[in-house]
Scaffold this motif. Structure first.
Motif, PDB file in Angstrom:
ATOM      1  N   PRO A   1     -22.054  -5.343   2.798  1.00  0.00           N
ATOM      2  CA  PRO A   1     -22.831  -4.116   3.011  1.00  0.00           C
ATOM      3  C   PRO A   1     -23.572  -4.103   4.345  1.00  0.00           C
ATOM      4  CG  PRO A   1     -23.803  -5.454   1.245  1.00  0.00           C
ATOM      5  CD  PRO A   1     -22.501  -6.079   1.611  1.00  0.00           C
ATOM      6  N   LEU A   2     -23.984  -5.300   4.827  1.00  0.00           N
ATOM      7  CA  LEU A   2     -24.673  -5.379   6.120  1.00  0.00           C
ATOM      8  C   LEU A   2     -23.754  -4.926   7.251  1.00  0.00           C
ATOM      9  CD1 LEU A   2     -27.146  -6.418   7.855  1.00  0.00           C
ATOM     10  CD2 LEU A   2     -25.882  -8.557   8.034  1.00  0.00           C
ATOM     11  N   VAL A   3     -22.510  -5.422   7.236  1.00  0.00           N
ATOM     12  CA  VAL A   3     -21.536  -5.042   8.270  1.00  0.00           C
ATOM     13  C   VAL A   3     -21.195  -3.558   8.143  1.00  0.00           C
ATOM     14  CG1 VAL A   3     -19.217  -5.462   9.209  1.00  0.00           C
ATOM     15  CG2 VAL A   3     -20.606  -7.382   8.444  1.00  0.00           C
ATOM     16  N   ASP A   4     -21.067  -3.066   6.909  1.00  0.00           N
ATOM     17  CA  ASP A   4     -20.808  -1.628   6.680  1.00  0.00           C
ATOM     18  C   ASP A   4     -21.869  -0.776   7.367  1.00  0.00           C
ATOM     19  OD1 ASP A   4     -18.577  -2.092   5.176  1.00  0.00           O
ATOM     20  OD2 ASP A   4     -19.502  -1.669   3.237  1.00  0.00           O
ATOM     21  N   ARG A   5     -23.142  -1.110   7.089  1.00  0.00           N
ATOM     22  CA  ARG A   5     -24.263  -0.331   7.637  1.00  0.00           C
ATOM     23  C   ARG A   5     -24.308  -0.447   9.159  1.00  0.00           C
ATOM     24  NH1 ARG A   5     -23.560   2.075   4.234  1.00  0.00           N
ATOM     25  NH2 ARG A   5     -24.524   2.271   2.209  1.00  0.00           N
ATOM     26  N   LEU A   6     -24.085  -1.675   9.655  1.00  0.00           N
ATOM     27  CA  LEU A   6     -24.124  -1.901  11.104  1.00  0.00           C
ATOM     28  C   LEU A   6     -23.040  -1.090  11.797  1.00  0.00           C
ATOM     29  CD1 LEU A   6     -25.414  -3.486  13.458  1.00  0.00           C
ATOM     30  CD2 LEU A   6     -23.734  -5.280  13.049  1.00  0.00           C
ATOM     31  N   TYR A   7     -21.845  -1.086  11.213  1.00  0.00           N
ATOM     32  CA  TYR A   7     -20.732  -0.318  11.779  1.00  0.00           C
ATOM     33  C   TYR A   7     -21.043   1.179  11.777  1.00  0.00           C
ATOM     34  CZ  TYR A   7     -16.318  -2.006  13.590  1.00  0.00           C
ATOM     35  OH  TYR A   7     -15.336  -2.460  14.424  1.00  0.00           O
ATOM     36  N   LEU A   8     -21.592   1.638  10.665  1.00  0.00           N
ATOM     37  CA  LEU A   8     -21.904   3.068  10.547  1.00  0.00           C
ATOM     38  C   LEU A   8     -22.958   3.471  11.581  1.00  0.00           C
ATOM     39  CD1 LEU A   8     -21.305   5.667   8.983  1.00  0.00           C
ATOM     40  CD2 LEU A   8     -23.102   5.054   7.375  1.00  0.00           C
ATOM     41  N   VAL A   9     -24.055   2.698  11.664  1.00  0.00           N
ATOM     42  CA  VAL A   9     -25.136   3.015  12.606  1.00  0.00           C
ATOM     43  C   VAL A   9     -24.625   2.942  14.046  1.00  0.00           C
ATOM     44  CG1 VAL A   9     -27.352   2.208  13.534  1.00  0.00           C
ATOM     45  CG2 VAL A   9     -27.021   2.360  11.060  1.00  0.00           C
ATOM     46  N   THR A  10     -23.894   1.871  14.371  1.00  0.00           N
ATOM     47  CA  THR A  10     -23.362   1.688  15.730  1.00  0.00           C
ATOM     48  C   THR A  10     -22.437   2.841  16.114  1.00  0.00           C
ATOM     49  OG1 THR A  10     -23.425  -0.712  15.440  1.00  0.00           O
ATOM     50  CG2 THR A  10     -22.086   0.109  17.233  1.00  0.00           C
ATOM     51  N   THR A  11     -21.567   3.221  15.180  1.00  0.00           N
ATOM     52  CA  THR A  11     -20.622   4.313  15.445  1.00  0.00           C
ATOM     53  C   THR A  11     -21.364   5.629  15.667  1.00  0.00           C
ATOM     54  OG1 THR A  11     -19.010   3.194  14.024  1.00  0.00           O
ATOM     55  CG2 THR A  11     -18.528   5.466  14.614  1.00  0.00           C
ATOM     56  N   LEU A  12     -22.346   5.911  14.808  1.00  0.00           N
ATOM     57  CA  LEU A  12     -23.118   7.147  14.937  1.00  0.00           C
ATOM     58  C   LEU A  12     -23.850   7.204  16.274  1.00  0.00           C
ATOM     59  CD1 LEU A  12     -24.608   7.346  11.331  1.00  0.00           C
ATOM     60  CD2 LEU A  12     -22.929   8.912  12.308  1.00  0.00           C
ATOM     61  N   VAL A  13     -24.537   6.116  16.626  1.00  0.00           N
ATOM     62  CA  VAL A  13     -25.291   6.077  17.889  1.00  0.00           C
ATOM     63  C   VAL A  13     -24.334   6.214  19.075  1.00  0.00           C
ATOM     64  CG1 VAL A  13     -26.741   4.635  19.383  1.00  0.00           C
ATOM     65  CG2 VAL A  13     -27.237   4.785  16.932  1.00  0.00           C
ATOM     66  N   GLY A  14     -23.213   5.498  19.024  1.00  0.00           N
ATOM     67  CA  GLY A  14     -22.215   5.592  20.097  1.00  0.00           C
ATOM     68  C   GLY A  14     -21.671   7.004  20.252  1.00  0.00           C
TER      69      GLY A  14
END
Length: 197
Positions: free
Chosen positions: A73-86
């Motif tokens: 779940p940590l990687v899921d959230r990190l990927y989602l946040v990173t993708t959104l910000v990018g």
């Protein structure tokens, strides 16, 4: 058999999660520096497939672990946040969409304290919330594919936009359901007192 693997670190699902974690800086470099949108789409799709696979393989190979339960779940959230910000930085997504999604997760993170103070497990995952996460993670590569010069660019933009609208609406809705549950627990069950010596 499952108990034997409870504390294992070197498992196939954990390796997939670490691989996805290493993909985050690569994703940002390809999206923001190189602007290699085709490769970014490939990376996002690969991340989605490995995310699906690590949960399946954990059950299939009986390789569930405490590390995996935290890492996935940590990687899921990190990927989602990173993708959104990018995507916001690139101008591919309105900033308020990112704020809604990240704000929802931040709010739910705060509600976990309610369960901890009552020595309760967090609530069961709402299936609709998982579907919304899948829709959001699917929408982003489709939106990006709409920026590439190819025959289905128009369809990609439209399809990605529709998935995004549905995903955001359901994501926020399920967030409200989780928050409501947490408030109901807070009202109904008093915190467990911790005695100090």
């Amino acid at each position: 058999m499952g108990g034997i693997f409870a504390d294992r670190v070197l498992t196939v699902p954990n390796a997939l999660s670490v691989l996805r974690l290493l993909g985050v800086p690569l994703f940002l470099w390809l999206l923001l520096v190189e602007r290699a949108d085709g490769w970014v789409v490939v990376l996002l799709v690969a991340s989605g497939i490995t995310d699906f696979l690590d949960g399946k393989l954990a059950r299939l190979l009986d390789q569930s672990s405490r590390l995996g339960a935290l890492l996935d779940p940590l990687v899921d959230r990190l990927y989602l946040v990173t993708t959104l910000v990018g995507f916001v930085i690139r101008g591919l997504l309105p900033w308020w969409v990112a704020v809604l999604i990240i704000g929802r997760d931040a709010l739910l993170g705060l509600t976990l304290g309610i369960y901890r103070r009552r020595e309760m497990s967090p609530p069961e995952v709402i299936y609709l919330g998982k579907a919304a996460t899948f829709a959001l993670m699917s929408a982003l590569p489709w939106l990006l594919a709409g920026q590439i010069d190819w025959v289905a660019a128009g369809f990609s933009r439209a399809f990605g936009g529709a998935l995004l609208i549905w995903g955001v609406a359901v994501y926020v809705w399920t967030g409200a359901l989780y928050a409501w549950r947490a408030l109901a627990v807070a009202r109904a069950i008093p915190p467990v007192p911790h005695h100090t010596r």
